[in-house]
Motif scaffolding. Sequence first.
Motif, short mmCIF file in Angstrom:
data_model
loop_
_atom_site.label_atom_id
_atom_site.label_comp_id
_atom_site.label_asym_id
_atom_site.label_seq_id
_atom_site.Cartn_x
_atom_site.Cartn_y
_atom_site.Cartn_z
N CYS A 253 74.30 80.05 52.63
CA CYS A 253 72.71 79.79 52.03
C CYS A 253 71.70 81.51 51.75
O CYS A 253 70.72 81.66 53.31
N ASP A 254 72.64 82.28 51.53
CA ASP A 254 72.27 84.06 51.07
C ASP A 254 71.00 83.69 50.48
O ASP A 254 70.10 84.73 51.06
N GLU A 255 70.72 82.95 49.64
CA GLU A 255 69.70 82.55 48.77
C GLU A 255 68.95 81.80 48.41
O GLU A 255 67.35 81.80 47.58
N GLY A 256 70.37 80.69 48.21
CA GLY A 256 68.72 79.49 47.68
C GLY A 256 69.32 78.47 48.98
O GLY A 256 70.92 78.32 49.87
N VAL A 257 68.99 77.34 48.94
CA VAL A 257 68.81 75.92 50.21
C VAL A 257 69.09 74.78 49.64
O VAL A 257 70.11 74.22 49.39
N VAL A 278 72.26 79.36 57.21
CA VAL A 278 70.87 79.33 56.41
C VAL A 278 70.49 80.88 57.27
O VAL A 278 69.98 81.44 58.44
N HIS A 279 70.30 82.11 55.93
CA HIS A 279 69.62 82.87 55.99
C HIS A 279 67.53 82.45 55.82
O HIS A 279 67.82 82.19 55.20
N GLN A 281 64.90 83.55 55.71
CA GLN A 281 63.99 84.19 54.38
C GLN A 281 63.78 83.53 54.01
O GLN A 281 63.00 83.38 53.00
N ASN A 282 64.56 81.82 53.51
CA ASN A 282 65.34 81.54 52.76
C ASN A 282 64.12 80.30 53.32
O ASN A 282 63.23 79.39 52.03
N ARG A 285 60.10 79.39 51.87
CA ARG A 285 59.75 78.87 51.07
C ARG A 285 59.57 77.11 51.66
O ARG A 285 60.37 77.09 51.90
N GLN A 288 62.28 74.39 50.15
CA GLN A 288 63.77 74.25 51.05
C GLN A 288 63.83 73.99 52.38
O GLN A 288 65.24 73.29 52.63
N SER A 439 71.74 80.32 42.75
CA SER A 439 70.49 80.86 43.21
C SER A 439 69.77 81.55 42.33
O SER A 439 70.73 81.15 40.62
#
Length: 535
Positions: A253-257, A278-279, A281-282, A285, A288, A439
């Motif tokens: 999950c680089d940009e979205g989850v 999971v990265h 920084q997601n 939000r 997510q 994403s």
Amino acid sequence: MIGILASNASDPAGHHALAAVQRSVSATQVQAISRSLLRDMAPDIVVAVDTPDGWSADLIAWLRARPRKLIVFGNMPIALGDFLGYERADTVAQFAADLAAASRSEAAPSGAPRESAAVVRYSALAQTLGGQTWHRPFERFDFADEWNNLGFGAIRGDGSIWAVGKPVQVPAEAELAAVFVGGTRQFSYAALTDAGSSSVLWFNRPVGPCDSFEWRLVENFLSGYGADTLPCQPVLSELPWGYDAAITSRLDCDEGVESARPLWQAYRRLGVPFTLAVHTQNLNRPEQHDILRELVADRTQGAVLSHTATHAPNWGGTYDNAVAEGMQSAALLEAATGVPVRYAVSPFHQSPPYAMRGLADAGYEGCIGGIIRNDPEFLTARGGALAGMPAGFVAHSQQCMLHGDCMLNQGDPLAIFKQAFDYAYSTNTLFGYLDHPFSERYSYGWRDEAQRIDAHETLIAYIRSKAQKPLFLHEEAALDFLAFRSLAQVVGDGGEFRVLTPGAREAASATASTPLTLGVEFRGAHVPVQPGKAL
């Protein structure tokens, strides 16, 4: 017991060879030995790593003393080569320069792989050790100049420990594999030679095939070749007992989850466990978070791993940054899910040694990563402990990236992914593959969600059609099994061996527990491990 024989000059390669053999036979059955030990007390199986020409007499005398097995990685000492009927070709500077260029591949465009002009081709003799007529490019790419979905590392032409060695020609009847450039045979790459009552397996590379499915030839040589007359060493299978394939997959999950939900629903429909890395920084939000809590609610079917705090290249570039990335990510994920995080996935699959030490010191129990572009020491044929890392921390190479960008434009779009599984299936290798959630910015080459789900379903259907009894695992369960296997100990010698698995004291740690059973291969038999009982 297996001895690893390396000089001071070849110690870096010996370091990796020792770790590779330990991953197959357990740490208790491998030790570094000195040259002097060959004269009196050396074990009956030795791996000689890029040994000097002047050591030939000792190795020949050791081979002649009684039935023994010798594995040679890299330099074949001149007199030993003469004894075996090998011929060393004259090495010229121009040849080395040409090979260095031929060993490199151009970057892959979308929808088509690329590979180097230099390749290794195996002969039918490889079947003697359970291999096939494999074709291994020195370097190949399926995505840009980074990923090789077939999983193996790069054979270099630069004189490093990862490079092919000097040109040698072996008798045709002994040649397992040869180097070809542009379709023309150049010299031998691997050989299997009987020498009196002993046998020799040689690979023309200081680290051997430690980063490739070809390692299976080494395991079969150790565990069963010449079982009636030669010494054999038990090998712990990377597949849990009772299964003929083991498969694990995940989404990074680089940009979205939350956009992973449609694919997760497809996996639930298929009865296949699902993993998200999971990265964190997601996690800024809140919308997510729900899928993560839902995923870990059923620990048998779902798992969440760390994919770092900031997705920094090379874990931030230093040991201290890697520690901080790992600890911050673990704390945030546990706060979001209520479940401790024990394993990580490297950003961009970049896994430098300092970062692995940092993760271990941060309390992680293992890491997934590995790409052909960099960090060759992380690309290991078998999951388990990396060279120089402490017990209890495991690594697993998973280079197969199921992306729309990697689907072939010509023929079967999934042909490479099927081939990657075929390699794993034929070599008893735990197979891992990955994708990414969509994403707002990037869809990873997929046209839409329907195309992506269809590709995943088709690959899973292929795996189920190929394997008689496949085992699908989420990443945490897969790494738990690798950790359990890495702590098992093969003990004994003189032809009688026992396997000791982590006991009640160690089982207090999650690292040492798994509901799966170890299998062991020895003298042609493959049986479940019964702790403490003689094989």
